[in-house]
Design a protein around this motif. Structure first.
Motif, PDB file in Angstrom:
ATOM      1  N   GLY A 105     -21.708  -9.574  39.503  1.00 55.72           N
ATOM      2  CA  GLY A 105     -20.370  -9.120  39.097  1.00 55.72           C
ATOM      3  C   GLY A 105     -20.472  -7.669  38.671  1.00 55.72           C
ATOM      4  N   CYS A 106     -21.012  -6.847  39.569  1.00 52.77           N
ATOM      5  CA  CYS A 106     -21.438  -5.478  39.191  1.00 52.77           C
ATOM      6  C   CYS A 106     -20.270  -4.517  39.045  1.00 52.77           C
ATOM      7  CB  CYS A 106     -22.435  -4.936  40.211  1.00 52.77           C
ATOM      8  SG  CYS A 106     -21.720  -4.664  41.860  1.00 52.77           S
ATOM      9  N   GLY A 107     -19.038  -4.948  39.372  1.00 53.03           N
ATOM     10  CA  GLY A 107     -17.906  -4.021  39.277  1.00 53.03           C
ATOM     11  C   GLY A 107     -18.144  -2.822  40.182  1.00 53.03           C
TER      12      GLY A 107
ATOM     13  N   LYS B  75     -15.724   4.032  30.628  1.00 54.86           N
ATOM     14  CA  LYS B  75     -16.495   2.810  30.334  1.00 54.86           C
ATOM     15  C   LYS B  75     -17.919   3.143  29.881  1.00 54.86           C
ATOM     16  CE  LYS B  75     -16.842  -1.867  30.894  1.00 54.86           C
ATOM     17  NZ  LYS B  75     -17.351  -2.744  31.905  1.00 54.86           N
TER      18      LYS B  75
ATOM     19  N   GLY C 100     -18.895 -10.163  47.730  1.00 55.80           N
ATOM     20  CA  GLY C 100     -18.811 -11.613  47.886  1.00 55.80           C
ATOM     21  C   GLY C 100     -18.932 -12.301  46.541  1.00 55.80           C
ATOM     22  N   ASP C 101     -18.989 -13.635  46.614  1.00 55.01           N
ATOM     23  CA  ASP C 101     -19.007 -14.473  45.421  1.00 55.01           C
ATOM     24  C   ASP C 101     -20.458 -14.751  45.017  1.00 55.01           C
ATOM     25  OD1 ASP C 101     -18.741 -16.683  43.618  1.00 55.01           O
ATOM     26  OD2 ASP C 101     -16.741 -17.018  44.462  1.00 55.01           O
ATOM     27  N   ILE C 102     -20.751 -14.611  43.742  1.00 54.40           N
ATOM     28  CA  ILE C 102     -22.129 -14.865  43.296  1.00 54.40           C
ATOM     29  C   ILE C 102     -22.541 -16.319  43.545  1.00 54.40           C
ATOM     30  CG2 ILE C 102     -22.284 -12.988  41.648  1.00 54.40           C
ATOM     31  CD1 ILE C 102     -21.608 -14.800  39.403  1.00 54.40           C
TER      32      ILE C 102
ATOM     33  N   TYR D 105     -15.491 -16.039  34.116  1.00 55.88           N
ATOM     34  CA  TYR D 105     -14.555 -16.194  35.237  1.00 55.88           C
ATOM     35  C   TYR D 105     -14.901 -17.423  36.091  1.00 55.88           C
ATOM     36  CZ  TYR D 105     -12.896 -11.500  34.167  1.00 55.88           C
ATOM     37  OH  TYR D 105     -12.357 -10.411  33.524  1.00 55.88           O
ATOM     38  N   LEU D 106     -16.046 -18.045  35.816  1.00 57.61           N
ATOM     39  CA  LEU D 106     -16.490 -19.210  36.597  1.00 57.61           C
ATOM     40  C   LEU D 106     -16.350 -20.479  35.754  1.00 57.61           C
ATOM     41  CD1 LEU D 106     -17.868 -16.777  38.088  1.00 57.61           C
ATOM     42  CD2 LEU D 106     -19.818 -18.258  38.459  1.00 57.61           C
TER      43      LEU D 106
ATOM     44  N   ARG E   6     -20.127 -24.138  37.543  1.00 57.57           N
ATOM     45  CA  ARG E   6     -20.546 -22.981  38.347  1.00 57.57           C
ATOM     46  C   ARG E   6     -21.409 -22.031  37.506  1.00 57.57           C
ATOM     47  NH1 ARG E   6     -15.397 -20.226  40.480  1.00 57.57           N
ATOM     48  NH2 ARG E   6     -16.805 -18.980  41.726  1.00 57.57           N
TER      49      ARG E   6
ATOM     50  N   LEU F  74     -22.923  -8.765  32.950  1.00 59.72           N
ATOM     51  CA  LEU F  74     -22.112  -8.246  31.839  1.00 59.72           C
ATOM     52  C   LEU F  74     -20.660  -8.675  32.017  1.00 59.72           C
ATOM     53  CD1 LEU F  74     -23.477  -4.556  31.572  1.00 59.72           C
ATOM     54  CD2 LEU F  74     -24.148  -6.547  30.205  1.00 59.72           C
ATOM     55  N   ASP F  75     -20.196  -9.576  31.163  1.00 61.97           N
ATOM     56  CA  ASP F  75     -18.777  -9.951  31.080  1.00 61.97           C
ATOM     57  C   ASP F  75     -18.266 -10.575  32.378  1.00 61.97           C
ATOM     58  OD1 ASP F  75     -19.109  -8.496  28.749  1.00 61.97           O
ATOM     59  OD2 ASP F  75     -18.199  -6.688  29.562  1.00 61.97           O
ATOM     60  N   VAL F  76     -19.010 -11.484  32.953  1.00 64.50           N
ATOM     61  CA  VAL F  76     -18.648 -12.048  34.260  1.00 64.50           C
ATOM     62  C   VAL F  76     -18.552 -13.578  34.239  1.00 64.50           C
ATOM     63  CG1 VAL F  76     -19.351 -12.253  36.689  1.00 64.50           C
ATOM     64  CG2 VAL F  76     -19.788 -10.114  35.446  1.00 64.50           C
TER      65      VAL F  76
ATOM     66  N   GLU G 237     -20.474  -8.254  44.066  1.00 67.47           N
ATOM     67  CA  GLU G 237     -19.141  -8.052  43.502  1.00 67.47           C
ATOM     68  C   GLU G 237     -18.084  -8.681  44.405  1.00 67.47           C
ATOM     69  OE1 GLU G 237     -17.680  -6.989  40.680  1.00 67.47           O
ATOM     70  OE2 GLU G 237     -15.817  -7.410  41.730  1.00 67.47           O
ATOM     71  N   LEU G 238     -17.213  -9.455  43.765  1.00 64.77           N
ATOM     72  CA  LEU G 238     -16.160 -10.187  44.477  1.00 64.77           C
ATOM     73  C   LEU G 238     -15.006  -9.293  44.917  1.00 64.77           C
ATOM     74  CD1 LEU G 238     -15.366 -13.138  45.146  1.00 64.77           C
ATOM     75  CD2 LEU G 238     -14.262 -13.267  42.915  1.00 64.77           C
ATOM     76  N   ASN G 239     -14.671  -8.325  44.094  1.00 67.23           N
ATOM     77  CA  ASN G 239     -13.482  -7.504  44.341  1.00 67.23           C
ATOM     78  C   ASN G 239     -13.806  -6.400  45.355  1.00 67.23           C
ATOM     79  OD1 ASN G 239     -11.608  -5.310  44.034  1.00 67.23           O
ATOM     80  ND2 ASN G 239     -10.875  -6.254  42.153  1.00 67.23           N
TER      81      ASN G 239
HETATM   82  C1  LIG Z   1     -15.271  -7.335  33.337  1.00 65.64           C
HETATM   83  S1  LIG Z   1     -15.849  -6.867  34.924  1.00 65.64           S
HETATM   84  C2  LIG Z   1     -17.505  -6.317  34.532  1.00 65.64           C
HETATM   85  C3  LIG Z   1     -18.080  -5.427  35.607  1.00 65.64           C
HETATM   86  C4  LIG Z   1     -19.507  -4.950  35.341  1.00 65.64           C
HETATM   87  N1  LIG Z   1     -20.402  -6.067  35.080  1.00 65.64           N
HETATM   88  C5  LIG Z   1     -19.526  -3.937  34.223  1.00 65.64           C
HETATM   89  O1  LIG Z   1     -19.929  -4.287  33.104  1.00 65.64           O
HETATM   90  O2  LIG Z   1     -19.117  -2.794  34.460  1.00 65.64           O
HETATM   91  C6  LIG Z   1     -16.174  -8.453  35.696  1.00 65.64           C
HETATM   92  C7  LIG Z   1     -16.494  -8.313  37.162  1.00 65.64           C
HETATM   93  O3  LIG Z   1     -16.956  -9.565  37.664  1.00 65.64           O
HETATM   94  C8  LIG Z   1     -16.437  -9.719  38.974  1.00 65.64           C
HETATM   95  N2  LIG Z   1     -16.482 -11.152  39.321  1.00 65.64           N
HETATM   96  C9  LIG Z   1     -15.769 -12.165  38.748  1.00 65.64           C
HETATM   97  N3  LIG Z   1     -16.073 -13.343  39.341  1.00 65.64           N
HETATM   98  C10 LIG Z   1     -16.986 -13.069  40.306  1.00 65.64           C
HETATM   99  C11 LIG Z   1     -17.684 -13.864  41.249  1.00 65.64           C
HETATM  100  N4  LIG Z   1     -17.482 -15.184  41.315  1.00 65.64           N
HETATM  101  N5  LIG Z   1     -18.549 -13.260  42.099  1.00 65.64           N
HETATM  102  C12 LIG Z   1     -18.740 -11.910  42.040  1.00 65.64           C
HETATM  103  N6  LIG Z   1     -18.122 -11.103  41.143  1.00 65.64           N
HETATM  104  C13 LIG Z   1     -17.250 -11.675  40.294  1.00 65.64           C
HETATM  105  C14 LIG Z   1     -15.027  -9.150  38.874  1.00 65.64           C
HETATM  106  O4  LIG Z   1     -14.479  -8.846  40.135  1.00 65.64           O
HETATM  107  C15 LIG Z   1     -15.275  -7.913  37.997  1.00 65.64           C
HETATM  108  O5  LIG Z   1     -15.575  -6.777  38.750  1.00 65.64           O
END
Ligand SMILES: C[S@@+](CC[C@H](N)C(=O)[O-])C[C@H]1O[C@@H](n2cnc3c(N)ncnc32)[C@H](O)[C@@H]1O
Length: 242
Positions: free
Chosen positions: A57-59, A31, A124-126, A145-146, A150, A140-142, A99-101
């Motif tokens: 959503g820091c992955g 990546k 946890g959830d942002i 998902y909301l 939200r 970045l790319d998060v 980060e949620l996951n």
């Molecule tokens: C495409 S990945 C991008 C990860 C990171 N930003 C990067 O660029 O490497 C999206 C991430 O957002 C997280 N995510 C999605 N919805 C979220 C939420 N409500 N709260 C926290 N994290 C969340 C996912 O679990 C995933 O790890």
């Protein structure tokens, strides 16, 4: 293969992920090498002089590892460790990733554990976790998902957390972006399926809609295409307070 100018940076940034397992290390190398956002943020000096950072959503915490490695490479006296044409990287004194996951959050914690308390990853959830005051926020790319309300609430809270001269870096897809956008949507849904075990809907917007949303919150916005070398149509929105 990585470009020679970032070979040391890539080795340094991915090194901590060896402790988090083979997948984490390989993913970090892939990546950081392929995603133009990481290189672009440094090459364009987008976070220059920002000392505190919130990464939503820091992955697995790649941005933090990348910025730390950049600082180390720039300080190195070995020729070639740092691209001479690039501006100085930020010197972070505080980093918080949310980060949620749980698996991603664990990998991020393992990779960043040597940094101690000033670098933390909260699982946890942002939506639910309070944002500390910071100089810059990166998403970045998060947000797709909301659901839309939200997204709006998160951005409103981001604006409130930022210092008066604060900065938001927000990468989004452009829902008017044609086949590149449709491909990235399929990719994102497939990855989410593997990670969560179910199809997740995505809530997208056109670039113009993202810009309007940020403008209504008082940001001044510059758009930088940020999908070079990929088939996608992603844009990095550089949103400045004040
Ligand atoms: C495409 S990945 C991008 C990860 C990171 N930003 C990067 O660029 O490497 C999206 C991430 O957002 C997280 N995510 C999605 N919805 C979220 C939420 N409500 N709260 C926290 N994290 C969340 C996912 O679990 C995933 O790890």
């Amino acid at each position: 293969m990585s470009a020679p100018e970032i070979a040391t940076l890539l080795d340094e940034a991915s090194a901590g992920y060896r402790r988090a397992g083979r997948f984490a290390w390989r993913f970090a190398r892939f990546k950081l090498n392929r995603d133009p956002a990481f290189r672009g943020i440094l090459r364009l000096g987008l976070l220059q002089d920002r000392a505190s950072l919130l990464d939503l959503g820091c992955g697995q915490g790649l941005l933090a590892a990348w910025l730390l490695a950049a600082r180390a490479c720039q300080a190195s006296e070995r020729a070639g460790d740092w691209p001479s044409a690039w501006p100085a990287p930020p010197r972070l004194i505080f980093y918080m990733g949310i980060e949620l996951n749980p698996a991603e959050a664990r990998r991020a914690r393992v990779a960043l554990e040597a940094q101690g308390e000033r670098f933390k990853v909260v699982e946890g959830d942002i939506d639910a976790i309070p944002f500390p005051p910071v100089d810059a926020v990166v998403i970045l790319d998060v947000l797709h998902y909301l659901e839309h309300p939200r997204q709006e609430e998160v951005l409103r809270r981001v604006r409130a957390a930022l210092a008066p001269e604060g900065l938001l870096l927000l990468r989004v897809g452009d829902a008017a972006g044609g086949s590149g956008f449709r491909l990235s949507k399929i990719m994102d849904r497939t990855v989410a399926l593997f990670r969560t075990g179910h199809w997740r809907p995505l809530w997208c917007r056109t670039l113009a809609e993202w810009r309007t949303l940020l403008g209504n919150l008082g940001f001044s916005i510059t758009s930088i295409p940020m999908s070079e070398g990929t088939p996608f149509t992603n844009t990095l929105l550089v949103a400045q307070c004040g």
